[in-house]
Design a protein around this motif. Sequence first.
Motif, PDB file in Angstrom:
ATOM      1  N   UNK A 115      52.031  32.851  46.252  1.00 31.46           N
ATOM      2  CA  UNK A 115      53.388  33.387  46.092  1.00 31.46           C
ATOM      3  C   UNK A 115      54.374  32.660  47.014  1.00 31.46           C
ATOM      4  N   UNK A 116      54.066  32.622  48.303  1.00 32.41           N
ATOM      5  CA  UNK A 116      54.953  31.929  49.245  1.00 32.41           C
ATOM      6  C   UNK A 116      54.978  30.432  48.958  1.00 32.41           C
ATOM      7  N   UNK A 120      64.212  36.692  43.518  1.00 34.89           N
ATOM      8  CA  UNK A 120      62.771  36.909  43.426  1.00 34.89           C
ATOM      9  C   UNK A 120      62.372  37.678  44.671  1.00 34.89           C
ATOM     10  N   UNK A 121      61.674  38.788  44.495  1.00 35.98           N
ATOM     11  CA  UNK A 121      61.271  39.640  45.609  1.00 35.98           C
ATOM     12  C   UNK A 121      59.752  39.693  45.703  1.00 35.98           C
ATOM     13  N   UNK A 122      59.213  39.162  46.798  1.00 38.21           N
ATOM     14  CA  UNK A 122      57.790  39.307  47.083  1.00 38.21           C
ATOM     15  C   UNK A 122      57.622  40.561  47.926  1.00 38.21           C
ATOM     16  N   UNK A 123      56.909  41.534  47.389  1.00 37.79           N
ATOM     17  CA  UNK A 123      56.631  42.758  48.138  1.00 37.79           C
ATOM     18  C   UNK A 123      55.351  43.373  47.599  1.00 37.79           C
ATOM     19  N   UNK A 158      63.638  40.047  39.992  1.00 39.12           N
ATOM     20  CA  UNK A 158      62.261  39.694  39.651  1.00 39.12           C
ATOM     21  C   UNK A 158      61.305  40.042  40.795  1.00 39.12           C
ATOM     22  N   UNK A 159      60.396  40.982  40.549  1.00 42.27           N
ATOM     23  CA  UNK A 159      59.338  41.279  41.498  1.00 42.27           C
ATOM     24  C   UNK A 159      58.209  40.271  41.347  1.00 42.27           C
ATOM     25  N   UNK A 160      57.636  39.838  42.446  1.00 45.07           N
ATOM     26  CA  UNK A 160      56.615  38.785  42.453  1.00 45.07           C
ATOM     27  C   UNK A 160      55.367  39.364  43.101  1.00 45.07           C
ATOM     28  N   UNK A 161      54.259  39.448  42.350  1.00 45.03           N
ATOM     29  CA  UNK A 161      53.064  40.090  42.873  1.00 45.03           C
ATOM     30  C   UNK A 161      51.821  39.262  42.572  1.00 45.03           C
ATOM     31  N   UNK A 162      50.759  39.551  43.281  1.00 46.52           N
ATOM     32  CA  UNK A 162      49.491  38.837  43.118  1.00 46.52           C
ATOM     33  C   UNK A 162      48.663  38.970  44.378  1.00 46.52           C
ATOM     34  N   UNK A 163      47.370  38.758  44.248  1.00 52.49           N
ATOM     35  CA  UNK A 163      46.468  38.857  45.396  1.00 52.49           C
ATOM     36  C   UNK A 163      46.886  37.894  46.507  1.00 52.49           C
ATOM     37  N   UNK A 164      46.541  38.237  47.760  1.00 53.21           N
ATOM     38  CA  UNK A 164      46.808  37.344  48.890  1.00 53.21           C
ATOM     39  C   UNK A 164      46.129  35.999  48.680  1.00 53.21           C
ATOM     40  N   UNK A 165      46.866  34.925  49.021  1.00 53.28           N
ATOM     41  CA  UNK A 165      46.297  33.593  48.906  1.00 53.28           C
ATOM     42  C   UNK A 165      46.424  32.965  47.529  1.00 53.28           C
ATOM     43  N   UNK A 166      47.087  33.666  46.587  1.00 53.23           N
ATOM     44  CA  UNK A 166      47.223  33.112  45.230  1.00 53.23           C
ATOM     45  C   UNK A 166      48.386  32.127  45.119  1.00 53.23           C
ATOM     46  N   UNK A 203      63.314  36.316  48.334  1.00 51.04           N
ATOM     47  CA  UNK A 203      63.118  37.326  49.378  1.00 51.04           C
ATOM     48  C   UNK A 203      61.621  37.532  49.593  1.00 51.04           C
ATOM     49  N   UNK A 204      61.126  37.114  50.749  1.00 52.03           N
ATOM     50  CA  UNK A 204      59.689  37.110  51.010  1.00 52.03           C
ATOM     51  C   UNK A 204      59.317  38.258  51.949  1.00 52.03           C
ATOM     52  N   UNK A 205      58.750  39.312  51.369  1.00 57.17           N
ATOM     53  CA  UNK A 205      58.212  40.465  52.092  1.00 57.17           C
ATOM     54  C   UNK A 205      59.193  41.050  53.127  1.00 57.17           C
ATOM     55  N   UNK A 206      60.296  41.620  52.656  1.00 52.82           N
ATOM     56  CA  UNK A 206      61.298  42.162  53.591  1.00 52.82           C
ATOM     57  C   UNK A 206      60.900  43.494  54.210  1.00 52.82           C
TER      58      UNK A 206
END
Length: 488
Positions: A44-45, A167-170, A34-42, A141-144
């Motif tokens: 995700x982390x 879940x991959x935040x990138x 699962x890719x996790x995307x969205x504007x900064x500050x929305x 996985x947070x911004x590898x």
Amino acid sequence: MSLINVRNLTFAYDGSYDNVFENVSFQIDTDWKLGFTGRNGRGKTTFLNLLLGKYEYSGRIDANVAFDYFPYPVEDKSRTALEIVADIHPDYVYWELLREFSLLDVSEEALDRPFDSLSSGEQTKVLLAALFLKENNFLLIDEPTNHLDMGARELVSRYLSAKSGFILVSHDRAFLDRCVDHVLSINRATIEIQQGNFSSWMENKSRQDHYELAENDKLRKDIKRLNEAAARTSQWSDEVEKTKIGHGVPDRGYVGHKAAKMMKRSKAIENRQQSAAAEKEKLLRNVDSMESLKIGQMRYHKHQLAELDRVSIFYGDRKVCENVGFRIEQGDRIAIRGNNGAGKSSVLKLLLGEEIKHEGEVRRGSQLRISYVSQDTSHLRGNLSAYAREHDIDESLFKAILRKLDFSRTQFEKDMADFSGGQKKKVLIARSLSEKAHLYVWDEPLNFIDVLSRMQIEELLVQHAPTIVFVEHDREFHERVATKIVEL
């Protein structure tokens, strides 16, 4: 296979009036990539931390899996990599660890080295290998990619494409395309899950945005019409009220009674119109704006701005690169490329005039004004207004650029130390864009910055064609922006 059920999730940080999430519900299959995307500050982390149980929230998160987080916090980096692996997974099997290392192109010898002696890319690979050895865990996985060069990103993406249950935040589009099969997106007003990779999600989003922008235009016309009708009704009721006090009126009691009835009726109509307009405004669509940015570039009085001639750079007695030579001419967009530790940042610092041990010639034009964006954001403290004054830039322009990069007005009142990593990088970029300069030197400017903002910055650089030298590992950014490539 099991499911992670999120139901009516609502969360706000202590002391904040704004909810990060409000009555959010969705479902995740633990077999997904699962890719996790969205504007900064929305958030995700924040959502990853909620899954890890770090904050209290209302609603429910039901999951029959254990969660692990990347990057794993290594407290004592002087210990060997093997000791760090044992901390993460005490029951690991050695040959299985070596199998993961071979997939990630890490040598067995690295296990006996102090963790802090490994490169950032090697540290990333060691932690991923150890975490994926733990079967039946769901990995967050947070911004590898932030410390991986272009080659390492391709290698890690191939590694992740053979795994599942994460879940991959990138924000690296090519990286996401290679290793996810679903996308979870935090939009302006909703959270959605779609099957497919990032490109298919982006195509669907663009199509949906186009439709919703057309719907927005219709809604705004309806709102304007209703507001104008409400204003006319209000004016009509005022005119009726005035008839009670005109000269020569034979029976003010009768006129007053009639005026009161008409006034009551007109007010009811006005209230209905205003209510209808307010309801229409609530329907305005879930579109993330991508407004065009501006840059404070100046034209230099010569065609050539700077030149490196047969430059070799040393770290102590070790030569990290040699015979580097290139010219920077008006309108060039030069990408400096190479593996981690190849001297890319040092080349940029030589251009800035910093003292770096080197051989060869570095020639810069007289009165050349350079705007620099560094990798480091740890120095950002205090409020944005003071930062603008400190750097002698136009505060209104600076904040307007941040607004276009999706900063809310409430962010302007906060201490920059409390910003997310992506928001801090946006501060550095907005400051650079606000500076009057002949040459822009940017060192990994896109670390932590969301995809839509990356696309805005790309569009700016292509459209306005400033002279820029940059180091960046985002392949899409390279392909769209660079006019020349210097390989170290």
